[in-house]
Design a protein around this motif. Structure first.
Motif, short mmCIF file in Angstrom:
data_model
loop_
_atom_site.label_atom_id
_atom_site.label_comp_id
_atom_site.label_asym_id
_atom_site.label_seq_id
_atom_site.Cartn_x
_atom_site.Cartn_y
_atom_site.Cartn_z
N TYR A 297 0.83 -1.21 0.00
CA TYR A 297 0.00 0.00 0.00
C TYR A 297 0.87 1.26 0.00
N LEU A 298 1.97 1.24 0.73
CA LEU A 298 2.89 2.38 0.73
C LEU A 298 3.59 2.51 -0.63
N LEU A 299 4.11 1.40 -1.14
CA LEU A 299 4.88 1.46 -2.39
C LEU A 299 4.00 1.73 -3.61
N ALA A 300 2.70 1.56 -3.47
CA ALA A 300 1.79 1.96 -4.54
C ALA A 300 1.73 3.48 -4.66
N GLU A 301 2.10 4.18 -3.58
CA GLU A 301 2.05 5.65 -3.57
C GLU A 301 3.43 6.30 -3.62
N ILE A 302 4.45 5.60 -3.14
CA ILE A 302 5.79 6.18 -3.03
C ILE A 302 6.80 5.17 -3.58
N ASP A 303 7.65 5.61 -4.48
CA ASP A 303 8.71 4.75 -5.01
C ASP A 303 9.96 4.95 -4.16
N THR A 304 10.28 3.97 -3.34
CA THR A 304 11.45 4.06 -2.47
C THR A 304 12.01 2.66 -2.26
N PRO A 305 13.32 2.54 -2.04
CA PRO A 305 13.89 1.21 -1.80
C PRO A 305 13.54 0.70 -0.40
N VAL A 306 13.64 -0.64 -0.26
CA VAL A 306 13.34 -1.31 1.00
C VAL A 306 14.53 -2.17 1.38
N TRP A 307 15.02 -2.02 2.61
CA TRP A 307 16.10 -2.83 3.16
C TRP A 307 15.51 -3.80 4.18
N GLY A 308 16.07 -4.99 4.24
CA GLY A 308 15.64 -5.96 5.23
C GLY A 308 16.49 -7.21 5.16
N SER A 309 16.25 -8.11 6.08
CA SER A 309 16.98 -9.38 6.08
C SER A 309 16.60 -10.16 4.82
N PRO A 310 17.44 -11.09 4.39
CA PRO A 310 17.08 -11.89 3.21
C PRO A 310 15.72 -12.59 3.36
N TYR A 311 15.43 -13.10 4.56
CA TYR A 311 14.15 -13.77 4.77
C TYR A 311 12.98 -12.78 4.66
N ALA A 312 13.12 -11.63 5.29
CA ALA A 312 12.06 -10.62 5.22
C ALA A 312 11.84 -10.17 3.77
N LEU A 313 12.92 -9.97 3.04
CA LEU A 313 12.79 -9.53 1.65
C LEU A 313 12.14 -10.59 0.77
N ALA A 314 12.38 -11.87 1.06
CA ALA A 314 11.74 -12.93 0.30
C ALA A 314 10.22 -12.88 0.50
N LEU A 315 9.79 -12.66 1.74
CA LEU A 315 8.35 -12.55 2.00
C LEU A 315 7.77 -11.26 1.41
N VAL A 316 8.53 -10.18 1.47
CA VAL A 316 8.08 -8.91 0.88
C VAL A 316 7.92 -9.07 -0.63
N ARG A 317 8.90 -9.69 -1.26
CA ARG A 317 8.83 -9.90 -2.72
C ARG A 317 7.55 -10.65 -3.07
N ARG A 318 7.27 -11.71 -2.34
CA ARG A 318 6.06 -12.49 -2.60
C ARG A 318 4.80 -11.64 -2.43
N ARG A 319 4.75 -10.86 -1.35
CA ARG A 319 3.58 -10.03 -1.08
C ARG A 319 3.42 -8.97 -2.18
N LEU A 320 4.52 -8.36 -2.62
CA LEU A 320 4.43 -7.34 -3.66
C LEU A 320 3.98 -7.93 -4.99
N LEU A 321 4.46 -9.12 -5.32
CA LEU A 321 4.03 -9.77 -6.56
C LEU A 321 2.54 -10.10 -6.50
#
Length: 175
Positions: A85-109
């Motif tokens: 919901y945030l990234l739909a309004e703002i284009d910004t990078p996201v930092w996190g652990s590899p595990y967190a980023l894997a779940l984020v990637r899935r959620r964003l897709l």
């Protein structure tokens, strides 16, 4: 709209998660940038046709050009679930652990982001990373999910320690 903080000041703006369980989202503003820590959702306790509740991002949207990035403490939904919901309004990078980023990637897709649009950056415990004018060091903590961290955040006003979520475990199974 208030002016950014002075050269050696910061402004801490809780956008969610303060005095409630879920919807964790905190902005740290200094003169030359804004850092967002976590971006979660909350699940409603009643069934009124709402699946999730996310923070009000209007404060961030009004300052979108000043946002340096989002840093995640861990991969629970109350810390990452609001990112689509945030990234739909703002284009910004996201930092996190590899595990967190894997779940984020899935959620964003799942929310129809295209893989080439994702600006996901690894942040490994014990190593510093630079997010705009902020220096971040994830610090390992014990929690009910892998790769949970606190964050040591260097700002123009000094060091901020964001604890994230943690458990006191006198004998953690992973050492």
């Amino acid at each position: 709209m208030p002016q950014p903080p002075g050269p050696s000041q910061i402004r801490i703006v809780p956008l969610g998660g303060l005095g409630e369980i879920g919807m964790n989202c905190l902005a740290i503003e200094q003169q030359d940038g804004i850092l967002v820590v976590d971006c979660g959702v909350q699940f409603p306790e009643d069934d009124l046709g709402v699946d999730v509740i996310h923070p009000d991002f209007s404060w961030l949207v009004q300052r979108a050009e000043r946002i340096s990035g989002v840093v995640l403490t861990h991969a629970h939904e109350d810390h990452i679930g609001g990112l689509p919901y945030l990234l739909a309004e703002i284009d910004t990078p996201v930092w996190g652990s590899p595990y967190a980023l894997a779940l984020v990637r899935r959620r964003l897709l799942e929310h129809d982001f295209r893989p080439h649009e994702l600006r996901l950056r690894p942040a490994v415990a014990g190593q510093t990373c630079t997010v705009g004018p902020f220096e971040i060091e994830p610090v390992r903590v014990s929690h009910s999910i892998v790769e949970a961290t606190a964050l040591r955040i260097e700002t123009r006003a000094g060091t901020v320690l964001h604890t994230g979520d943690f458990n006191l475990d006198p004998d953690p199974p992973d050492g």
